[in-house]
Design an enzyme around this catalytic site. Sequence first.
Site, short mmCIF file in Angstrom:
data_model
loop_
_atom_site.label_atom_id
_atom_site.label_comp_id
_atom_site.label_asym_id
_atom_site.label_seq_id
_atom_site.Cartn_x
_atom_site.Cartn_y
_atom_site.Cartn_z
N GLY A 46 0.68 -1.38 -0.26
CA GLY A 46 0.06 -0.12 -0.38
C GLY A 46 0.81 1.47 -0.23
CD GLN A 51 3.47 5.96 2.94
OE1 GLN A 51 2.14 5.21 2.67
NE2 GLN A 51 4.50 5.36 3.87
CB CYS A 92 5.13 1.81 7.35
SG CYS A 92 4.72 3.66 7.22
CG LEU A 93 7.08 1.93 1.41
CD1 LEU A 93 6.30 2.33 0.41
CD2 LEU A 93 7.83 0.14 1.56
CG HIS A 133 -0.43 1.51 7.27
ND1 HIS A 133 0.30 1.07 8.56
CD2 HIS A 133 -0.01 2.01 6.79
CE1 HIS A 133 1.45 1.45 8.07
NE2 HIS A 133 1.47 2.19 6.85
CD GLU A 134 -1.61 2.65 2.87
OE1 GLU A 134 -0.94 3.61 3.41
OE2 GLU A 134 -0.83 1.51 3.20
CG HIS A 137 0.07 6.34 6.21
ND1 HIS A 137 1.29 7.72 6.75
CD2 HIS A 137 0.41 5.18 5.95
CE1 HIS A 137 2.07 6.29 7.18
NE2 HIS A 137 1.61 5.22 5.81
O1 K1U Z 1 4.11 2.91 3.93
C1 K1U Z 1 2.64 1.51 3.76
O2 K1U Z 1 1.96 2.31 4.36
C2 K1U Z 1 3.05 0.70 3.10
C3 K1U Z 1 2.84 -0.47 4.23
C4 K1U Z 1 1.44 -1.07 4.17
C5 K1U Z 1 0.90 -1.96 4.59
C6 K1U Z 1 1.79 -3.71 5.61
C7 K1U Z 1 1.52 -4.06 6.29
C8 K1U Z 1 0.22 -3.69 7.04
C9 K1U Z 1 -0.41 -3.02 7.21
C10 K1U Z 1 0.15 -1.83 6.00
C11 K1U Z 1 3.49 -1.52 3.54
O3 K1U Z 1 3.62 -2.46 2.32
S1 K1U Z 1 5.43 -2.40 4.19
C12 K1U Z 1 5.77 -3.29 3.27
C13 K1U Z 1 4.68 -4.87 4.01
O4 K1U Z 1 4.83 -4.73 4.82
C14 K1U Z 1 5.40 -6.02 2.27
C15 K1U Z 1 5.99 -5.56 1.31
C16 K1U Z 1 6.07 -6.27 0.37
C17 K1U Z 1 5.35 -7.68 0.42
C18 K1U Z 1 4.15 -7.66 1.41
C19 K1U Z 1 4.08 -6.98 2.38
ZN ZN Z 2 2.62 3.52 5.43
#
Ligand code: K1U
Ligand code: ZN
Length: 166
Positions: A46, A51, A92-93, A133-134, A137
């Site tokens: 996401g 962000q 979270c990125l 979560h998004e 943000h």
């Molecule tokens: O930064 C963000 O908002 C993105 C975040 C979203 C998220 C992930 C997990 C739980 C809640 C919200 C991410 O995508 S972090 C990376 C991640 O979880 C992932 C990356 C590659 C494959 C699967 C998961």
């Molecule tokens: Zn995030």
Amino acid sequence: MALLKILNYPDKRLHKVAKPVAVVDDRIRKLVADMAETMYAAPAVGLAATQVDVHERVIVIDVSDAHDELLVFINPEIVWSSDAKKKWEEGCLSVPGIYDYVERPDKVRVKALNEKETFELDCDGLLAVCIQHEMDHLLGKVFIEYLSTLKQTRIRGKMKKLEKAL
Ligand code: K1U
Ligand code: ZN
């Protein structure tokens, strides 16, 4: 398309409240395309416009195994949440390397626009976690704000060190 720069916690711009999108025009369609490219490249499931330092209510999500089911949420609203809650591990990125558990409603129904139409979507599992979560943000909230003050202080210190090292 372009890869966008992702803001890192504790950047103050992550706490700005996003404004509703007035018109879904070419600018918003380009933003959506660039956000999707940035999310897939990360990789992530996401990304919220906040962000990438755009303070408008736009989210992209893809929780599919093949990364080929892009969901676009413009001006999203949660119209129903389950009473039942669930704890999921989140990442979270904007807070690289930090993963922790957050409790949220297990299921939500979201109303939003995409590039074509208004829609409602019932979300559960990772999709329910990710959309909540998004949407946080877009309200200027980062997931670590659900953690204890001690954890938040430690994470802030870690992120500041990381920023200096780069
Ligand atoms: O930064 C963000 O908002 C993105 C975040 C979203 C998220 C992930 C997990 C739980 C809640 C919200 C991410 O995508 S972090 C990376 C991640 O979880 C992932 C990356 C590659 C494959 C699967 C998961
Ligand atoms: Zn995030």
